[in-house]
Design an enzyme around this catalytic site. Structure first.
Site, PDB file in Angstrom:
ATOM      1  CD  GLU A  94       9.067  -1.208  13.741  1.00  0.00           C
ATOM      2  OE1 GLU A  94      10.057  -1.383  14.480  1.00  0.00           O
ATOM      3  OE2 GLU A  94       9.032  -1.609  12.560  1.00  0.00           O
ATOM      4  CB  CYS A 114      -0.951  -5.666   7.271  1.00  0.00           C
ATOM      5  SG  CYS A 114      -1.678  -5.306   5.645  1.00  0.00           S
ATOM      6  CB  CYS A 118       2.184  -7.715   0.270  1.00  0.00           C
ATOM      7  SG  CYS A 118       0.707  -6.842  -0.296  1.00  0.00           S
ATOM      8  CB  CYS A 121       5.129  -6.309   3.119  1.00  0.00           C
ATOM      9  SG  CYS A 121       4.824  -4.969   4.287  1.00  0.00           S
ATOM     10  CB  SER A 193       0.441   3.565   0.168  1.00  0.00           C
ATOM     11  OG  SER A 193       0.809   2.407  -0.547  1.00  0.00           O
ATOM     12  CB  SER A 216       1.083  -1.389  -3.593  1.00  0.00           C
ATOM     13  OG  SER A 216       1.432  -0.517  -2.560  1.00  0.00           O
ATOM     14  CG  ASN A 292      14.149  -1.412   1.347  1.00  0.00           C
ATOM     15  OD1 ASN A 292      15.254  -0.971   1.098  1.00  0.00           O
ATOM     16  ND2 ASN A 292      13.029  -0.710   1.110  1.00  0.00           N
ATOM     17  CB  CYS A 335       9.645   0.660   1.065  1.00  0.00           C
ATOM     18  SG  CYS A 335       8.162   1.489   0.597  1.00  0.00           S
TER      19      CYS A 335
END
Length: 359
Positions: A94, A114, A118, A121, A193, A216, A292, A335
């Site tokens: 995305e 990934c 985390c 996420c 990031s 982060s 979020n 995010c």
């Protein structure tokens, strides 16, 4: 992009020059072709009208371009656009285009999935499949610019994946995107990031790039940070923060710390005081992010009033802090919400239901 072809989008100008001269072509053709790919953003090698027909036939037989398919496009009420892009091998990522008063910014993914884990996420929930190539990352920007017809002036490497976990390809992407013969996006308009891969932060520092490094952080003590981010077990705060100070000293660039606000986890006044104490004297900037909603995450957002209090407390303690503007939350483009698959398909797998048909 066929399995036996060379992807020209991946090549820097010197690499493309070498590739063409080895084919017996004059060196000046490399600059022409590079501009077609990275400035005029062609999707078909046959579109290069100033190249000899014989060369075009050779390239069409042996080379390719990174041109992802737009599988789905969603537009937010705030103008943000989220693309689900299908790569040549069928994998999906995305990419998000955000509109600001200073220009358009594209948030790019750097990996399919990934590996960092985390817990707040969505990008990491299915693990890492593979790294993106330099040309595939650049093609995310090119796709957004072609689709909207609007120039992209800023880039954030904050999409799916950990950029420093794909270090070499990301560095080559930066070469491509900042090249004067391409889109020529300056390093000061690029933010990268990282969740805190210390050896790679040190390696990046040695390159003395003028980009903005965003770390982060999300918690000012090891116990809380490790509960949110497994990477903290490998590179705890007493290792990470000195690396950030070294980076700042080596590059002369101010670091930005990202801090996702999670209700009852890291949003107390005590946490604000700890955070200020941890980074005091760096001149760093803290970007507060109201977390979020993410399916499968145990976390919920702190309320807006508490975010304001937290920010004011940091300011009173001498730390520059802002609250990130939430863009694209209504289309899960904000995010922490990006996924490498259609979220509806993923949910269907989990529940055994088929996804709804789309018109």
């Amino acid at each position: 992009m066929g399995p036996q072809t060379t992807c020209l989008t991946d090549m820097t100008l010197p690499e493309l020059t070498r590739y063409l001269t080895e084919m017996g072509q004059p060196a000046f053709r490399a600059k022409q072709i590079f501009k077609w790919i990275h400035q005029k953003l062609i999707t078909d090698l046959g579109a290069m009208t100033d190249q000899p027909k014989a060369l075009l036939q050779t390239l069409q037989a042996s080379a390719s371009l990174a041109v992802p398919k737009i599988r789905r496009k969603q537009q937010s009420k705030d103008g943000t656009i989220k693309y689900l892009l299908e790569l040549a091998d069928g994998n999906c990522i995305e990419t998000v285009l955000m509109r600001y008063h200073y220009g358009n910014s594209v948030c790019v993914s750097t990996q399919v999935g990934c590996a960092m884990g985390c817990r707040f996420c969505a990008s990491t929930q299915a693990g890492r499949v593979r790294d993106l190539t330099p040309g595939e990352i650049a093609a995310e920007v090119y796709t957004a610019q072609r689709d909207t017809g609007e120039r992209v002036s800023h880039i954030v490497l904050m999409g799916i994946g950990e950029p420093l976990h794909n270090f070499d390809n990301v560095m080559e992407f930066l070469n491509l995107i900042s090249c004067p013969e391409g889109l020529n996006i300056g390093m000061r308009n690029i933010s990268l990031s990282t969740c805190g891969l210390v050896p790679k932060i040190d390696e990046l520092a040695q390159r003395k790039l003028q980009l903005t490094l965003s770390v982060s952080l999300h918690a000012p003590d090891n116990a809380v940070r490790s509960s949110m981010m497994p990477v903290n077990d490998a590179y705890p705060l007493e290792v990470l923060i000195p690396a950030c100070r070294r980076y700042q000293k080596t590059t002369g660039r101010r670091i930005s710390f990202e801090y996702s606000m999670v209700r009852g986890v890291n949003d107390s006044p005590a946490m604000a005081r700890k955070l200020a104490g941890l980074i005091r004297g760096m001149g760093a900037h803290v970007n507060l992010i109201p977390i979020n909603p993410v399916d499968g995450s145990p976390y919920s957002a702190t309320d807006e009033e508490n975010v304001r209090r937290f920010r004011q407390m940091l300011e009173d303690l001498g730390v520059n802090a802002t609250v990130r503007r939430r863009l694209g939350a209504d289309i899960s483009a904000a995010c922490g919400q990006l996924r490498r698959e259609d979220a509806e398909v993923t949910r269907g797998r989990q529940t055994g239901q088929k996804p709804k048909e789309r018109n």
